[in-house]
Design an enzyme around this catalytic site. Sequence first.
Site, PDB file in Angstrom:
ATOM      1  N   LYS A  58       0.939  -1.032  -0.025  1.00 38.53           N
ATOM      2  CA  LYS A  58      -0.068   0.091  -0.008  1.00 38.53           C
ATOM      3  C   LYS A  58       0.890   1.282   0.128  1.00 38.53           C
ATOM      4  CE  LYS A  58      -4.409   1.195   2.371  1.00 38.53           C
ATOM      5  NZ  LYS A  58      -5.020   1.110   3.573  1.00 38.53           N
TER       6      LYS A  58
HETATM    7  O1  G3P Z   1      -7.779   2.048   5.344  1.00 37.93           O
HETATM    8  C1  G3P Z   1      -8.051   3.477   4.789  1.00 37.93           C
HETATM    9  C2  G3P Z   1      -9.459   4.103   5.332  1.00 37.93           C
HETATM   10  O2  G3P Z   1     -10.420   2.828   4.870  1.00 37.93           O
HETATM   11  C3  G3P Z   1      -9.673   4.702   6.477  1.00 37.93           C
HETATM   12  O3  G3P Z   1     -10.914   5.060   6.729  1.00 37.93           O
HETATM   13  O4  G3P Z   1     -12.583   5.390   8.505  1.00 37.93           O
HETATM   14  O5  G3P Z   1     -10.257   5.930   9.014  1.00 37.93           O
HETATM   15  O6  G3P Z   1     -11.518   7.221   7.103  1.00 37.93           O
HETATM   16  P1  G3P Z   1     -11.268   6.100   7.958  1.00 37.93           P
END
Ligand code: G3P
Length: 218
Positions: free
Chosen positions: A87
Amino acid sequence: MKFFIDTANLAQIKEAQDLGVLDGVTTNPSLMAKEGISGEENVLNHYKAICEIVDGDVSAEVISTDFEGMVREGEALAALDEKIVVKIPMVKDGVKALKYFSDKGIKTNCTLIFSAGQALLAAKAGATYVSPFIGRLDDISTDGLGLIESIRVIFDNYGFDTEILAASVRHPMHIIECAQIGADVMTGPLSAIEALLKHPLTDIGLAKFLADHAKANS
Ligand code: G3P
Protein backbone atom coordinates in the site's frame (compact mmCIF):
# COMPACT_ATOMS: atom_id res chain seq x y z
CA MET A 1 -18.10 -6.68 -5.38
CA LYS A 2 -15.30 -7.97 -3.17
CA PHE A 3 -15.58 -7.41 0.59
CA PHE A 4 -12.40 -6.44 2.42
CA ILE A 5 -12.28 -5.71 6.15
CA ASP A 6 -10.48 -2.52 7.17
CA THR A 7 -8.77 -3.46 10.42
CA ALA A 8 -5.61 -4.96 11.89
CA ASN A 9 -7.60 -6.66 14.67
CA LEU A 10 -7.02 -10.41 14.37
CA ALA A 11 -10.25 -11.38 16.19
CA GLN A 12 -12.38 -9.24 13.86
CA ILE A 13 -10.56 -10.54 10.78
CA LYS A 14 -11.21 -14.10 11.99
CA GLU A 15 -14.88 -13.31 12.62
CA ALA A 16 -15.31 -11.87 9.12
CA GLN A 17 -13.42 -14.79 7.58
CA ASP A 18 -15.66 -17.26 9.46
CA LEU A 19 -18.74 -15.50 8.03
CA GLY A 20 -17.58 -16.77 4.65
CA VAL A 21 -17.84 -13.51 2.71
CA LEU A 22 -14.37 -12.04 3.21
CA ASP A 23 -12.17 -11.44 0.17
CA GLY A 24 -9.29 -9.58 1.81
CA VAL A 25 -7.98 -7.17 4.43
CA THR A 26 -6.75 -3.58 4.36
CA THR A 27 -4.65 -2.01 7.10
CA ASN A 28 -2.96 1.32 7.58
CA PRO A 29 -0.45 2.69 10.11
CA SER A 30 -3.28 4.11 12.28
CA LEU A 31 -5.04 0.72 12.41
CA MET A 32 -1.76 -1.04 13.29
CA ALA A 33 -1.09 1.52 16.05
CA LYS A 34 -4.65 0.99 17.37
CA GLU A 35 -3.77 -2.68 17.93
CA GLY A 36 -0.56 -1.65 19.75
CA ILE A 37 1.69 -3.11 17.02
CA SER A 38 5.07 -1.34 16.84
CA GLY A 39 8.64 -2.15 15.84
CA GLU A 40 9.59 -3.56 12.45
CA GLU A 41 9.67 -7.21 13.51
CA ASN A 42 6.31 -7.06 15.30
CA VAL A 43 4.73 -5.30 12.32
CA LEU A 44 6.00 -7.95 9.89
CA ASN A 45 4.87 -10.76 12.22
CA HIS A 46 1.43 -9.19 12.51
CA TYR A 47 1.05 -9.11 8.73
CA LYS A 48 2.07 -12.77 8.61
CA ALA A 49 -0.59 -13.56 11.23
CA ILE A 50 -3.24 -11.74 9.15
CA CYS A 51 -2.19 -13.68 6.03
CA GLU A 52 -2.63 -16.95 7.92
CA ILE A 53 -6.27 -16.11 8.70
CA VAL A 54 -7.54 -14.64 5.45
CA ASP A 55 -7.98 -16.09 1.96
CA GLY A 56 -7.23 -13.08 -0.22
CA ASP A 57 -5.26 -9.90 -0.59
CA VAL A 58 -3.81 -8.18 2.49
CA SER A 59 -2.81 -4.52 2.05
CA ALA A 60 0.27 -3.56 4.08
CA GLU A 61 1.25 0.11 4.00
CA VAL A 62 4.75 1.54 3.70
CA ILE A 63 5.79 4.34 6.05
CA SER A 64 8.47 5.85 3.81
CA THR A 65 7.54 8.75 1.56
CA ASP A 66 10.65 8.61 -0.66
CA PHE A 67 11.04 6.21 -3.61
CA GLU A 68 14.03 4.25 -2.24
CA GLY A 69 12.39 3.80 1.15
CA MET A 70 9.10 2.68 -0.38
CA VAL A 71 10.91 0.14 -2.57
CA ARG A 72 12.93 -1.19 0.38
CA GLU A 73 9.87 -1.49 2.64
CA GLY A 74 7.57 -2.74 -0.09
CA GLU A 75 9.94 -5.52 -1.13
CA ALA A 76 10.27 -6.68 2.49
CA LEU A 77 6.49 -6.68 2.86
CA ALA A 78 5.88 -8.47 -0.44
CA ALA A 79 8.41 -11.17 0.53
CA LEU A 80 6.29 -12.08 3.57
CA ASP A 81 3.46 -13.75 1.67
CA GLU A 82 2.00 -13.79 -1.83
CA LYS A 83 -1.22 -12.32 -0.39
CA ILE A 84 0.54 -9.06 0.49
CA VAL A 85 -0.40 -5.97 -1.51
CA VAL A 86 2.01 -3.07 -1.01
CA LYS A 87 0.00 0.00 0.00
CA ILE A 88 1.55 3.23 -1.22
CA PRO A 89 0.40 6.81 -0.58
CA MET A 90 -0.53 9.11 -3.47
CA VAL A 91 2.61 11.26 -3.53
CA LYS A 92 5.05 11.87 -6.39
CA ASP A 93 7.55 9.20 -5.28
CA GLY A 94 4.58 6.92 -4.64
CA VAL A 95 3.60 7.09 -8.31
CA LYS A 96 7.16 6.08 -9.25
CA ALA A 97 7.01 3.23 -6.71
CA LEU A 98 3.67 2.03 -8.17
CA LYS A 99 5.31 1.78 -11.59
CA TYR A 100 8.36 0.02 -10.11
CA PHE A 101 6.26 -2.62 -8.33
CA SER A 102 3.91 -3.01 -11.29
CA ASP A 103 6.88 -3.75 -13.56
CA LYS A 104 8.06 -6.38 -11.05
CA GLY A 105 4.61 -8.03 -10.85
CA ILE A 106 4.10 -7.01 -7.20
CA LYS A 107 0.52 -5.99 -6.33
CA THR A 108 -0.08 -2.43 -5.08
CA ASN A 109 -2.85 -0.40 -3.50
CA CYS A 110 -2.58 3.36 -3.97
CA THR A 111 -4.05 4.95 -0.86
CA LEU A 112 -5.26 8.41 0.15
CA ILE A 113 -7.08 9.00 -3.15
CA PHE A 114 -9.39 12.01 -2.98
CA SER A 115 -9.75 13.00 -6.65
CA ALA A 116 -10.37 11.35 -10.01
CA GLY A 117 -7.08 12.78 -11.28
CA GLN A 118 -5.15 10.99 -8.55
CA ALA A 119 -6.93 7.73 -9.42
CA LEU A 120 -6.13 8.16 -13.12
CA LEU A 121 -2.47 8.78 -12.37
CA ALA A 122 -2.26 5.69 -10.11
CA ALA A 123 -3.96 3.55 -12.78
CA LYS A 124 -1.54 4.78 -15.44
CA ALA A 125 1.34 3.84 -13.12
CA GLY A 126 -0.07 0.30 -12.97
CA ALA A 127 -1.66 0.21 -9.50
CA THR A 128 -3.57 -3.00 -8.78
CA TYR A 129 -6.04 -1.07 -6.60
CA VAL A 130 -6.85 2.59 -5.99
CA SER A 131 -8.39 3.51 -2.65
CA PRO A 132 -10.71 6.55 -2.75
CA PHE A 133 -11.64 7.49 0.85
CA ILE A 134 -15.37 8.07 0.60
CA GLY A 135 -16.15 8.54 4.31
CA ARG A 136 -13.48 11.22 4.75
CA LEU A 137 -14.87 13.11 1.74
CA ASP A 138 -18.39 12.88 3.18
CA ASP A 139 -16.94 14.21 6.47
CA ILE A 140 -16.04 17.48 4.74
CA SER A 141 -19.40 17.78 2.93
CA THR A 142 -18.01 16.46 -0.36
CA ASP A 143 -19.60 13.66 -2.39
CA GLY A 144 -17.53 10.54 -1.67
CA LEU A 145 -19.74 8.25 -3.75
CA GLY A 146 -19.64 10.78 -6.61
CA LEU A 147 -15.88 10.24 -6.72
CA ILE A 148 -16.38 6.48 -7.08
CA GLU A 149 -18.77 7.19 -10.00
CA SER A 150 -16.24 9.44 -11.73
CA ILE A 151 -13.41 6.92 -11.38
CA ARG A 152 -15.69 4.12 -12.64
CA VAL A 153 -16.42 6.11 -15.83
CA ILE A 154 -12.75 6.91 -16.42
CA PHE A 155 -11.52 3.36 -15.85
CA ASP A 156 -14.28 1.93 -18.07
CA ASN A 157 -13.59 4.49 -20.83
CA TYR A 158 -10.03 3.24 -21.17
CA GLY A 159 -10.26 -0.36 -19.95
CA PHE A 160 -7.91 0.07 -16.99
CA ASP A 161 -7.42 -3.17 -15.05
CA THR A 162 -6.90 -1.21 -11.83
CA GLU A 163 -9.64 -2.07 -9.35
CA ILE A 164 -11.61 0.61 -7.51
CA LEU A 165 -11.34 -0.17 -3.80
CA ALA A 166 -13.85 2.05 -2.01
CA ALA A 167 -12.20 2.84 1.33
CA SER A 168 -13.22 4.75 4.43
CA VAL A 169 -16.58 3.01 4.19
CA ARG A 170 -18.49 3.75 7.38
CA HIS A 171 -21.97 2.16 7.17
CA PRO A 172 -24.13 -0.31 5.21
CA MET A 173 -25.55 2.31 2.81
CA HIS A 174 -22.01 3.09 1.67
CA ILE A 175 -21.61 -0.61 0.82
CA ILE A 176 -24.93 -0.82 -1.04
CA GLU A 177 -24.29 2.37 -3.01
CA CYS A 178 -20.74 1.28 -3.88
CA ALA A 179 -22.21 -1.95 -5.25
CA GLN A 180 -24.81 -0.01 -7.28
CA ILE A 181 -22.12 2.23 -8.77
CA GLY A 182 -19.87 -0.71 -9.59
CA ALA A 183 -16.93 -0.36 -7.21
CA ASP A 184 -14.81 -3.50 -7.55
CA VAL A 185 -14.08 -3.75 -3.84
CA MET A 186 -15.21 -2.10 -0.65
CA THR A 187 -13.26 -2.07 2.60
CA GLY A 188 -15.01 -1.27 5.82
CA PRO A 189 -15.41 -2.19 9.47
CA LEU A 190 -16.98 -5.49 10.55
CA SER A 191 -19.93 -3.49 11.97
CA ALA A 192 -20.84 -2.19 8.48
CA ILE A 193 -20.66 -5.68 6.96
CA GLU A 194 -22.77 -7.18 9.75
CA ALA A 195 -25.30 -4.33 9.48
CA LEU A 196 -26.20 -5.68 6.02
CA LEU A 197 -27.76 -8.66 7.80
CA LYS A 198 -30.29 -6.65 9.67
CA HIS A 199 -33.95 -5.95 8.90
CA PRO A 200 -36.73 -5.67 11.50
CA LEU A 201 -39.16 -7.62 9.27
CA THR A 202 -36.67 -10.51 9.23
CA ASP A 203 -36.62 -10.54 13.05
CA ILE A 204 -40.43 -10.27 13.27
CA GLY A 205 -40.91 -12.94 10.60
CA LEU A 206 -38.50 -15.37 12.24
CA ALA A 207 -40.08 -14.89 15.67
CA LYS A 208 -43.50 -15.67 14.12
CA PHE A 209 -42.22 -18.78 12.30
CA LEU A 210 -40.67 -20.12 15.52
CA ALA A 211 -43.78 -19.30 17.60
CA ASP A 212 -46.07 -21.04 15.08
CA HIS A 213 -43.77 -24.06 14.97
CA ALA A 214 -43.69 -24.22 18.77
CA LYS A 215 -47.53 -23.99 18.94
CA ALA A 216 -47.99 -26.73 16.36
CA ASN A 217 -45.53 -28.98 18.16
CA SER A 218 -46.65 -28.44 21.76
O1 G3P B 1 -7.76 2.19 5.28
C1 G3P B 1 -8.10 3.45 4.84
C2 G3P B 1 -9.48 3.93 5.16
O2 G3P B 1 -10.40 2.90 4.98
C3 G3P B 1 -9.61 4.67 6.45
O3 G3P B 1 -10.93 4.83 6.86
O4 G3P B 1 -12.65 5.45 8.54
O5 G3P B 1 -10.23 6.06 8.93
O6 G3P B 1 -11.56 7.22 7.19
P1 G3P B 1 -11.35 5.96 7.93
